[in-house]
Design an enzyme around this catalytic site. Sequence first.
Site, PDB file in Angstrom:
ATOM      1  N   GLY A  98      -4.539   3.603  -2.345  1.00 55.72           N
ATOM      2  CA  GLY A  98      -5.609   4.255  -1.617  1.00 55.72           C
ATOM      3  C   GLY A  98      -5.126   4.891  -0.337  1.00 55.72           C
ATOM      4  CB  THR A  99      -6.906   6.903   2.142  1.00 56.44           C
ATOM      5  OG1 THR A  99      -8.021   6.066   2.480  1.00 56.44           O
ATOM      6  CG2 THR A  99      -7.304   7.879   1.052  1.00 56.44           C
ATOM      7  N   GLY A 100      -4.705   5.599   3.828  1.00 60.31           N
ATOM      8  CA  GLY A 100      -4.405   4.802   5.000  1.00 60.31           C
ATOM      9  C   GLY A 100      -5.648   4.456   5.789  1.00 60.31           C
ATOM     10  CD  GLU A 142       9.796  13.404  10.973  1.00 60.06           C
ATOM     11  OE1 GLU A 142      10.763  12.798  10.492  1.00 60.06           O
ATOM     12  OE2 GLU A 142       8.688  12.869  11.178  1.00 60.06           O
ATOM     13  N   GLY A 151      -5.234   1.084   3.977  1.00 59.77           N
ATOM     14  CA  GLY A 151      -4.214   0.733   4.954  1.00 59.77           C
ATOM     15  C   GLY A 151      -4.795   0.065   6.182  1.00 59.77           C
ATOM     16  CE  LYS A 203      -1.782   2.978   2.011  1.00 60.78           C
ATOM     17  NZ  LYS A 203      -1.758   4.466   1.729  1.00 60.78           N
ATOM     18  CD  GLU A 227      12.604   4.816   8.729  1.00 60.87           C
ATOM     19  OE1 GLU A 227      12.689   5.735   9.582  1.00 60.87           O
ATOM     20  OE2 GLU A 227      12.451   5.024   7.520  1.00 60.87           O
ATOM     21  CB  CYS A 235      13.086   9.618   7.846  1.00 62.32           C
ATOM     22  SG  CYS A 235      14.080   8.264   7.184  1.00 62.32           S
TER      23      CYS A 235
END
Length: 495
Positions: free
Chosen positions: A217-219, A398, A223, A186, A261, A295
């Site tokens: 698609g979307t999380g 972040e 997801g 995904k 991660e 990241c």
Amino acid sequence: MSLSKINLLSDNPNPLVVNNFIGGNFVKSSKYLDSYDPSTGEVWAQIPDSDSDEVDEAVRHAKNAFPMWSNKTAAERAKFLIKMAESIEENIEILASAESRDQGKPVALARRMDIPRAALNFRAFAESICHHLNISNGIPEMGCMNYTVRKPVGVAALISPWNLPLYLLTFKIAPALASGNCVVCKPSEVTSVTAWMLCKLAKDVGLPDGVLNMVFGTGIKAGEALINHKDVNVISFTGSTNVGRHIGQVAAKSIKKVSLELGGKNAGIILDDADLSKVIPATINSCFLNQGEICLCTSRIFVQRPIFEEFVQRLVQETKNLKVGPPTEDVFMGPLVSQAHLEKVKSYIDIARKDGATILCGETVDELSLAAPHNQGYFIRPTIITGLPDSSACMQEEIFGPVVCVSPFDAEDEVIERANNVKYGLCSAVWGQSGERLLRVAHKLHVGTVWINCWLIRSLDMPFGGMKESGVGREGTSHSLDLYTEETTICYKFQ
């Protein structure tokens, strides 16, 4: 194998239509999402808005293909991975162009970094899986021998981010397939095009149906259905800490294996004996490469006081010279990935001003004027901030954009404490001349990777991952096997 029939031209009046890849076939969706060209703000592609039904179908095909794929030898599976690497290399130009248009990074960067690394991921894991050694020992006094065997886990759910789309997705696919698993991927709905193109290459090289599946698609919809699926055995996720925390909670309920991660608030530490002629260009890369959307980018710089003023002056001067503009041109930085992300990054600059910071260059200080249609894109100039307390949100959270905060320090123990005083622990970079001093600092940093007098030099044979809220688990040619396989000890009494 060629992707030349795909029309990526900016004057193409019709959006590129991406479809799911399930069981070896491209499957249309009942609903699509708009995907925007970040350099213009215009729709350039349509992405499936997949739901649980499409996830179910993809997982079913992966589960059905698993006995066939897992029973192949490591050498047989490796041949397919090598073919994938070669096919990516043959199509580097169109893949780089697609990655640039979808994500915003300069084409030159995608050509130099992203696409070659995607090929390397397949090649490195194809080679390493054929040379993996199991553990064995003997117990002569008992007449016994012990040895281990590794077995693939089953169906792997691979969820990848938008910043390095093909680079990071293949870093998950390659070890999962090499180990004998089948996968349902995904990718981020913001940057899905090169993942779809990868499926075309997989079909062209003859990868068996069902081994690689891609659901876009979307999380929230695709997801969520994927991580909760009862037939998914292992989850690998790269993305935000908040989403990672949720995935970890879901995985714990059904005891699924999981690798996370997550975010970082990475520190650069410049000791007073550092060679600034080397530090400045490397630090600019570490802060602003890929628009700061990596990241591992440096977002806090601690400079020892005797060289602080000179460092800041030189860093600002060189940063002002960086060219920002359309990613197809000769630029250092393209646009940020989306309007929402641009607004997020700008909000942190507003926070810095309210906290009493000085904006030395970039947003609110330096003008950025681009001609149409790029004046509607999500551009921002690289920004350097000083004068913030360590408690500021800009020093703790972040930002994930081309914004860096620079602070002076006096003593070695002080900077170690300040560098560690965040909830993240992904990486750091330390610069100086004294080897003893550099190693002393490096060993005390609570991060997964420390670079000394360099940045972003990666060996895939070394473990990669973070501490604290930067993640769980390690990835690499041997360490990824811990995630994608189960290890069995066999004790054989031969006397």
